[in-house]
Design a protein around this motif. Structure first.
Motif, short mmCIF file in Angstrom:
data_model
loop_
_atom_site.label_atom_id
_atom_site.label_comp_id
_atom_site.label_asym_id
_atom_site.label_seq_id
_atom_site.Cartn_x
_atom_site.Cartn_y
_atom_site.Cartn_z
N TYR A 285 0.81 -1.22 0.00
CA TYR A 285 0.00 0.00 0.00
C TYR A 285 0.85 1.28 0.00
CZ TYR A 285 -3.77 -3.19 1.33
OH TYR A 285 -4.68 -4.22 1.37
N ARG A 286 2.11 1.19 0.34
CA ARG A 286 2.96 2.38 0.40
C ARG A 286 3.98 2.41 -0.74
NH1 ARG A 286 4.30 5.03 5.96
NH2 ARG A 286 4.31 6.68 4.40
N ALA A 287 3.84 1.51 -1.69
CA ALA A 287 4.88 1.32 -2.70
C ALA A 287 5.00 2.48 -3.68
CB ALA A 287 4.63 0.03 -3.47
N PHE A 288 3.98 3.34 -3.77
CA PHE A 288 3.95 4.35 -4.84
C PHE A 288 3.98 5.78 -4.32
CE2 PHE A 288 1.56 0.52 -5.86
CZ PHE A 288 2.34 0.02 -6.90
N GLU A 289 4.18 5.94 -3.03
CA GLU A 289 4.17 7.29 -2.44
C GLU A 289 5.40 8.09 -2.87
OE1 GLU A 289 1.70 5.87 1.56
OE2 GLU A 289 3.77 6.60 1.73
N ARG A 350 -12.42 11.99 -4.09
CA ARG A 350 -11.60 12.60 -5.15
C ARG A 350 -10.51 11.64 -5.63
NH1 ARG A 350 -10.77 15.91 -1.01
NH2 ARG A 350 -8.60 16.41 -1.53
N ILE A 351 -10.95 10.44 -6.00
CA ILE A 351 -10.04 9.38 -6.40
C ILE A 351 -9.66 9.51 -7.87
CG2 ILE A 351 -9.80 6.88 -6.68
CD1 ILE A 351 -9.72 7.87 -3.77
N ASP A 352 -8.37 9.33 -8.14
CA ASP A 352 -7.87 9.34 -9.52
C ASP A 352 -7.72 7.92 -10.07
OD1 ASP A 352 -7.26 12.27 -9.60
OD2 ASP A 352 -5.85 11.70 -8.02
N VAL A 353 -7.22 7.01 -9.25
CA VAL A 353 -6.92 5.64 -9.69
C VAL A 353 -7.44 4.66 -8.65
CG1 VAL A 353 -5.09 3.98 -10.25
CG2 VAL A 353 -4.85 6.37 -10.94
N ALA A 354 -8.08 3.60 -9.13
CA ALA A 354 -8.56 2.54 -8.25
C ALA A 354 -7.80 1.26 -8.55
CB ALA A 354 -10.06 2.31 -8.46
N LEU A 355 -7.30 0.61 -7.51
CA LEU A 355 -6.72 -0.72 -7.65
C LEU A 355 -7.76 -1.72 -7.16
CD1 LEU A 355 -4.16 0.97 -8.02
CD2 LEU A 355 -2.93 -0.76 -6.68
N MET A 356 -8.15 -2.64 -8.03
CA MET A 356 -9.24 -3.56 -7.75
C MET A 356 -8.70 -4.96 -7.57
SD MET A 356 -12.70 -4.19 -9.98
CE MET A 356 -13.42 -2.64 -9.40
N LEU A 357 -8.76 -5.47 -6.33
CA LEU A 357 -8.35 -6.83 -6.04
C LEU A 357 -9.42 -7.79 -6.55
CD1 LEU A 357 -6.19 -8.59 -4.49
CD2 LEU A 357 -7.80 -8.58 -2.59
N ILE A 358 -9.03 -8.70 -7.43
CA ILE A 358 -9.97 -9.67 -7.98
C ILE A 358 -9.46 -11.07 -7.64
CG2 ILE A 358 -11.19 -10.50 -10.03
CD1 ILE A 358 -10.64 -7.81 -11.35
N PRO A 359 -10.02 -11.71 -6.61
CA PRO A 359 -9.63 -13.07 -6.27
C PRO A 359 -10.29 -14.06 -7.22
CG PRO A 359 -11.25 -12.27 -4.71
CD PRO A 359 -11.00 -11.15 -5.67
N GLU A 360 -9.48 -14.68 -8.03
CA GLU A 360 -9.99 -15.51 -9.12
C GLU A 360 -10.90 -16.63 -8.63
OE1 GLU A 360 -8.13 -18.33 -12.70
OE2 GLU A 360 -6.82 -17.26 -11.31
N VAL A 405 0.95 -1.13 -11.96
CA VAL A 405 0.40 0.08 -11.36
C VAL A 405 1.21 1.30 -11.76
CG1 VAL A 405 -0.14 1.24 -9.17
CG2 VAL A 405 -0.57 -1.22 -9.43
N SER A 406 2.52 1.18 -11.77
CA SER A 406 3.40 2.30 -12.15
C SER A 406 3.09 2.78 -13.57
CB SER A 406 4.87 1.90 -12.04
OG SER A 406 5.22 1.63 -10.71
N GLU A 407 2.84 1.85 -14.46
CA GLU A 407 2.50 2.21 -15.83
C GLU A 407 1.23 3.07 -15.89
OE1 GLU A 407 1.52 0.08 -20.16
OE2 GLU A 407 1.99 -1.15 -18.39
N ALA A 408 0.24 2.68 -15.10
CA ALA A 408 -1.02 3.44 -15.07
C ALA A 408 -0.82 4.82 -14.45
CB ALA A 408 -2.08 2.66 -14.30
N LEU A 409 -0.02 4.88 -13.40
CA LEU A 409 0.23 6.17 -12.73
C LEU A 409 1.01 7.11 -13.64
CD1 LEU A 409 1.15 4.92 -9.14
CD2 LEU A 409 -1.04 5.84 -9.92
N GLU A 410 1.98 6.57 -14.34
CA GLU A 410 2.77 7.42 -15.23
C GLU A 410 1.94 7.91 -16.41
OE1 GLU A 410 5.98 4.73 -15.93
OE2 GLU A 410 6.66 4.92 -13.84
#
Length: 412
Positions: A285-289, A350-360, A405-410
């Motif tokens: 959860y803190r990987a992109f700060e 005021r969310i810009d990006v959502a990370l959606m956990l999808i348990p298969e 995730v980094s690709e989407a943020l960039e």
């Protein structure tokens, strides 16, 4: 946050006491997460929640062993990992590798039929332990309103339906009789009404905190700090400690907002985490700060404290409890319930990006995810799919997830 440390300390001491009671032979209940925990708390019956027990086993790095065992034994490949891990440990039988040296047989089992698998998982648990099983039905609402949160607090009778609530109340009354027999105590209707009122007061405090964080110029704390301050009081909801802690949490959040404090010095992107926790890798959860100025501002646990729990009593607290549990999972995970709620929450925070956990492998909490993704994208929120399980790390690739995730943020 000092509140987070206080909460984890309280929970640690409470767990020591729970472990002592269970290992000393005191009767306890083993229950699913979406069952009426309030009845067990109020009747002072020690309780272990199935999904929490799975998280503990996973945190001890034992989950891969048991899931390998599950596959070797020929169990269905799509059993929900979050809900079946404890059963696999029970069937495998080697208690020396389990937390606490394994669980003794419970005095009572309780599950809600919120997926095809859950009644059968608990039926197998009953067969393995000899414990009596109480099932709570999950009859569908014929006209599920997308804006359920605006109706469920007060007009729950008309919204969920009289016949549906009658069924759930009747099953809960059967459960109450079993708890009375187990404890030798009578169920105090007036005392239960006061207890339910205290829960609503607690959830309203958490609602205020949710609004404060959503409206803050800068996120005052990430979801890794939010979660213990919400989830631990929810385990003890309605108690004096839980109410006191909710108030202290609110005060600390207010102070951090006033001082402009937060986990990310260069905040540029606000994210939401959709789904249960990634319990074996919460550092994610803190990987992109630092790299992207991206901070998680939202997880479901804080806002759901209000929308999912506050129910006006209308003089019938047991019926209000039925309204609380009668669609809990559906509102969190299934369309059309979840779609509009996610969009509303994303706009509010005021969310810009959502990370959606999808348990298969988890129909209980994953199969409606892509409908919610579509609704969020139509509302202008970038959604990144994270195909992983909450407790099974065997297919988790941290580097691949970070790159995605980094690709989407960039790009944003």
């Amino acid at each position: 946050m000092s509140c987070a440390r206080d909460a984890t300390g309280y929970q640690r001491d409470w767990l020591k006491g729970l472990r002592g009671k269970i290992t000393a032979g005191e009767p306890f209940a083993f229950v699913n997460a979406d069952t009426p925990h309030e009845l067990f708390h109020f009747m002072d019956v020690p309780m272990v929640t199935n999904q929490w027990w799975s998280a503990v086993i996973s945190a001890k790095q034992q989950a891969p062993y048991y899931f390998d065992f599950m596959e070797e034994e020929g169990f269905h490949a799509h059993l929900p990992r979050y809900s079946s891990l404890g059963l696999m440990a029970q069937i495998e039988g080697d208690t020396s590798r389990q937390p606490w040296g394994g669980l003794p047989a419970p005095a009572l089992l309780c599950a809600r039929a919120s997926s095809d698998e859950h009644p059968r998982i608990f039926q197998r648990w009953a067969e393995e332990t000899g414990a009596p099983l109480h099932l709570i039905s999950a009859p569908a609402v014929p006209d599920p309103a997308p804006d359920w949160w605006s109706l469920a607090r007060d007009d729950w009778e008309g919204f969920y339906g009289t016949a549906r609530l009658d069924l759930v109340v009747s099953e809960m009354r059967e459960l109450i009789v079993a708890l009375e027999q187990l404890t030798g105590r009578r169920f105090d209707e007036a005392g239960f009404a006061r207890y339910m009122e205290a829960i609503d007061r607690q959830e309203k405090i958490l609602e205020e905190v949710s609004e404060m964080i959503a409206g803050a110029p800068r996120v005052p704390m990430g979801i890794g700090e939010q979660m213990p301050n919400v989830m631990i009081p929810q385990w003890h909801r309605g108690t004096d400690w839980a109410l006191s802690h909710a108030g202290a949490f609110k005060s600390e959040v207010a102070g951090r907002i006033e001082r402009g404090e937060g986990p990310c010095e260069n905040e540029r992107i606000r994210m939401m985490w959709i789904g249960a926790g990634l319990w074996f890798d919460t550092d994610f959860y803190r990987a992109f700060e630092e790299s992207h100025g991206a901070v998680f501002a939202w997880s479901m646990y804080l806002p759901f404290a209000a929308d999912g729990y506050i129910r006006a009593s209308h003089g019938d607290p047991l019926r209000a409890l039925a309204a609380r549990v009668s669609a809990m999972n559906e509102q969190l995970h299934q369309p059309p319930w979840v779609n509009a709620w996610m969009v509303r929450e994303a706009k509010r925070a005021r969310i810009d990006v959502a990370l959606m956990l999808i348990p298969e492998h988890d129909r209980f909490s994953g199969y409606g995810s892509l409908f919610a993704k579509k609704a969020l994208e139509e509302a202008g929120v970038k959604v990144v799919e994270i195909w992983s399980d909450m407790v099974d790390p065997r297919k988790w690739n941290r580097a691949e997830a970070e790159a995605k995730v980094s690709e989407a943020l960039e790009a944003l």
